[in-house]
Structure formats: structure tokens, C-alpha cells
Design a protein around this motif. Structure first.
Motif, PDB file in Angstrom:
ATOM      1  N   UNK A 158     -11.747   0.229   2.092  1.00  0.00           N
ATOM      2  CA  UNK A 158     -10.384   0.581   2.459  1.00  0.00           C
ATOM      3  C   UNK A 158     -10.013   0.069   3.850  1.00  0.00           C
ATOM      4  N   UNK A 159     -10.957  -0.531   4.561  1.00  0.00           N
ATOM      5  CA  UNK A 159     -10.697  -1.000   5.913  1.00  0.00           C
ATOM      6  C   UNK A 159     -10.651  -2.525   5.951  1.00  0.00           C
ATOM      7  N   UNK A 160      -9.635  -3.040   6.645  1.00  0.00           N
ATOM      8  CA  UNK A 160      -9.501  -4.478   6.905  1.00  0.00           C
ATOM      9  C   UNK A 160      -9.513  -5.316   5.624  1.00  0.00           C
ATOM     10  N   UNK A 161      -8.677  -4.938   4.680  1.00  0.00           N
ATOM     11  CA  UNK A 161      -8.485  -5.725   3.468  1.00  0.00           C
ATOM     12  C   UNK A 161      -7.595  -6.919   3.816  1.00  0.00           C
ATOM     13  N   UNK A 162      -7.976  -8.110   3.394  1.00  0.00           N
ATOM     14  CA  UNK A 162      -7.176  -9.302   3.697  1.00  0.00           C
ATOM     15  C   UNK A 162      -6.446  -9.773   2.440  1.00  0.00           C
ATOM     16  N   UNK A 163      -5.160 -10.039   2.597  1.00  0.00           N
ATOM     17  CA  UNK A 163      -4.300 -10.534   1.522  1.00  0.00           C
ATOM     18  C   UNK A 163      -3.628 -11.807   2.017  1.00  0.00           C
ATOM     19  N   UNK A 249      -3.631  -8.284   7.044  1.00  0.00           N
ATOM     20  CA  UNK A 249      -4.774  -7.377   7.101  1.00  0.00           C
ATOM     21  C   UNK A 249      -4.280  -5.949   6.909  1.00  0.00           C
ATOM     22  N   UNK A 250      -4.900  -5.259   5.965  1.00  0.00           N
ATOM     23  CA  UNK A 250      -4.461  -3.913   5.605  1.00  0.00           C
ATOM     24  C   UNK A 250      -5.635  -2.948   5.651  1.00  0.00           C
ATOM     25  N   UNK A 251      -5.419  -1.787   6.232  1.00  0.00           N
ATOM     26  CA  UNK A 251      -6.361  -0.672   6.132  1.00  0.00           C
ATOM     27  C   UNK A 251      -5.621   0.513   5.515  1.00  0.00           C
ATOM     28  N   UNK A 252      -6.287   1.193   4.572  1.00  0.00           N
ATOM     29  CA  UNK A 252      -5.699   2.341   3.904  1.00  0.00           C
ATOM     30  C   UNK A 252      -6.468   3.575   4.357  1.00  0.00           C
ATOM     31  N   UNK A 253      -5.832   4.358   5.213  1.00  0.00           N
ATOM     32  CA  UNK A 253      -6.531   5.456   5.892  1.00  0.00           C
ATOM     33  C   UNK A 253      -6.171   6.801   5.264  1.00  0.00           C
ATOM     34  N   UNK A 254      -7.194   7.592   4.924  1.00  0.00           N
ATOM     35  CA  UNK A 254      -6.998   8.937   4.388  1.00  0.00           C
ATOM     36  C   UNK A 254      -8.301   9.703   4.509  1.00  0.00           C
ATOM     37  N   UNK A 255      -8.222  10.997   4.304  1.00  0.00           N
ATOM     38  CA  UNK A 255      -9.404  11.845   4.254  1.00  0.00           C
ATOM     39  C   UNK A 255      -9.425  12.592   2.925  1.00  0.00           C
ATOM     40  N   UNK A 256     -10.578  12.686   2.324  1.00  0.00           N
ATOM     41  CA  UNK A 256     -10.717  13.446   1.099  1.00  0.00           C
ATOM     42  C   UNK A 256     -10.767  14.927   1.440  1.00  0.00           C
TER      43      UNK A 256
END
Length: 259
Positions: A158-163, A249-256
Motif C-alpha cells: 500500500x506504500x509508494x505504488x507507481x502508476x 506515486x500513490x500511498x494508501x494509508x489506513x489502520x485496521x
């Protein structure tokens, strides 16, 4: 084993030398319910999940009681220290025997009883109905503090995804991984053009599908409440589309969360 609670950055035993009178446990949250009486019919219509598609809860409220030996430190000094640090403050709390999860809310000093040999302090709490993972989806997990019984290792990136393509990049996210607490993520984006980038999300359990009208997200940090990770075993589909003129560059931040 000494039971304790860490409020913010203060541990009840290490910093204050106070001991709980019983094992500290946050009480379960009460369920928010809505029943519609049907005149002339049997029973009532349960409307509790009509707006959300999942149960919703009230905050957890309750108290912890601790004891402090008066010969360790004058009770007035300990009382003033705890009162000044804790009373009325919003912070995280972590239980000693559940270190991978935290509770978020407001705490108070509700009572203090001074005796000859020991004193007793009551700490009240009003916290979120869910406990949250101490590690977010974009943070690396570490070996030393990791708890193999209750800890969580992210099985997806979920961190530093490149598109770097105008074609849709599709991610199928396993619903079981997110548990039974509804989660909305924050997107952290850099490198996108001025027109932003497009995001499609599908959650068949909640009936979410914005295929006909993709979300457009700009550079920076954006909380997206329209994306909700919640459901049974049906995977969620997340589609990302950038541009072939630059790398996004995308990061998808969340907590379970858990009850």
C-alpha cells in the motif's frame, strides 16, 4: 507480570508506579439500534443498519481503578502529576497485554481516595468503539516489538505504488484482511498532472461502484470517505489510472480496526 496501561507516552507502572485493582479491560461498546414499530403487526422492523449496511456503535465508556503505595511517593504529588497529565486530555491508550492495538479517546481523573498506607485513583475513559492497529498500512513492521499472536503483517503493498500508464491498474483487495470494522483510506499522491488521477472503487457488499463517475484525486493528502473497506468475503476492486507522461506515486494509508 505487571498489568499496566500506557496513556499517551506515560505508562501507569513504569512512570507512576500505580497498579490496577483488576486486569484493565475497555468495556465493549453498546450497539446503536433503531426499531420501527408496525401498528397492528407483530414485533418491530429493525432499521439499525438501514443507513450504513453495517452495525454502528456508541463510544466505550468506563473506569479503571489503580492503587499507589504512599511510602513510594507522597500521594499528593502523585495525584497532581496524574491529574495534570491526564485529566480532560484526548490521547491514545495501549493495554500491556494487547500492545499491537490502541484505543483513542478522552480520559479523566474521576476520584482519588487517600488511605494511610495506600491510595486509590479512578481514571475514566470515553473512547472510540474500535481499537486500531498501532501500525498503519504504509509503515514497515519491525521484528523486535512484533507480536506474532496479535500483530499484523501487511500482505499487500500500500506504500509508494507507481502508476505510469493511462490504462487502468486493477487491485483486488481481500475483504477478510480488513475485518469487520468499516475503514476509509487516505490517499497520498505525488507526481500527478494538474488534471489529477482517476480512482474507481467497487464493494459489492455495500453496493459501492463508481465506475460511471471515477473519483479524481490531486497531488497531496486526501481522505476519501466514499471508499469503504467492509464486507464479508467478496473482494474489493480498486482501479487506478495515471498518465503516460509522468510517473504517479500513490500511498494508501489506513489502520485496521477491531472490536
Amino acid at each position: 507480570m505487571i498489568q499496566s496501561v500506557t496513556f499517551g507516552d506515560k505508562n501507569t507502572w513504569d512512570d507512576w508506579r500505580i497498579l490496577p485493582t483488576e486486569r484493565p479491560v475497555f468495556v465493549p461498546p453498546t450497539l446503536k439500534t433503531l426499531y420501527l414499530d408496525i401498528p397492528g403487526g407483530n414485533g418491530a422492523l429493525d432499521m439499525s443498519e438501514s443507513l450504513t449496511g453495517y452495525p454502528v456503535y456508541n463510544n466505550r465508556t468506563g473506569t479503571f481503578t489503580f492503587r499507589v503505595m504512599n511510602d513510594y511517593m507522597p500521594w499528593q504529588q502523585r495525584y497532581e502529576e496524574i491529574l495534570e497529565y491526564l485529566h480532560g486530555q484526548a490521547m491514545k491508550a495501549i493495554l500491556f497485554d494487547n500492545p499491537s492495538w490502541f484505543y483513542q479517546g478522552r480520559f479523566s481523573v474521576d476520584a482519588w481516595k487517600a488511605g494511610n498506607t495506600w491510595s486509590e485513583i479512578t481514571i475514566g475513559y470515553n473512547v472510540n468503539p474500535f481499537k486500531w492497529s498501532t501500525t498503519s498500512s504504509t509503515e514497515p513492521w519491525l521484528w523486535d516489538p512484533f507480536n506474532f499472536e496479535t500483530g499484523m503483517i501487511w500482505d499487500q503493498t500500500f506504500a509508494n505504488i507507481t502508476i505510469n500508464s493511462t490504462s487502468w491498474v486493477i487491485y483486488n483487495l481481500t475483504a477478510d484482511f480488513f475485518g469487520k470494522v468499516p475503514i476509509s483510506p487516505t490517499f497520498i499522491i505525488s507526481g500527478a498532472p494538474a488534471t489529477g488521477m482517476d480512482v474507481i472503487f467497487k464493494n459489492s457488499y455495500l453496493g459501492i461502484d463508481n465506475t460511471s463517475s471515477p473519483m479524481n484525486l490531486k497531488n497531496g493528502t486526501t481522505f476519501v470517505p466514499d471508499i469503504i473497506f467492509y464486507g464479508q468475503t467478496t473482494p474489493y476492486e480498486l482501479r487506478l489510472r495515471g498518465t503516460n507522461t509522468s510517473t504517479v506515486t500513490i500511498s494508501i494509508d489506513f489502520r485496521v480496526g477491531r472490536l
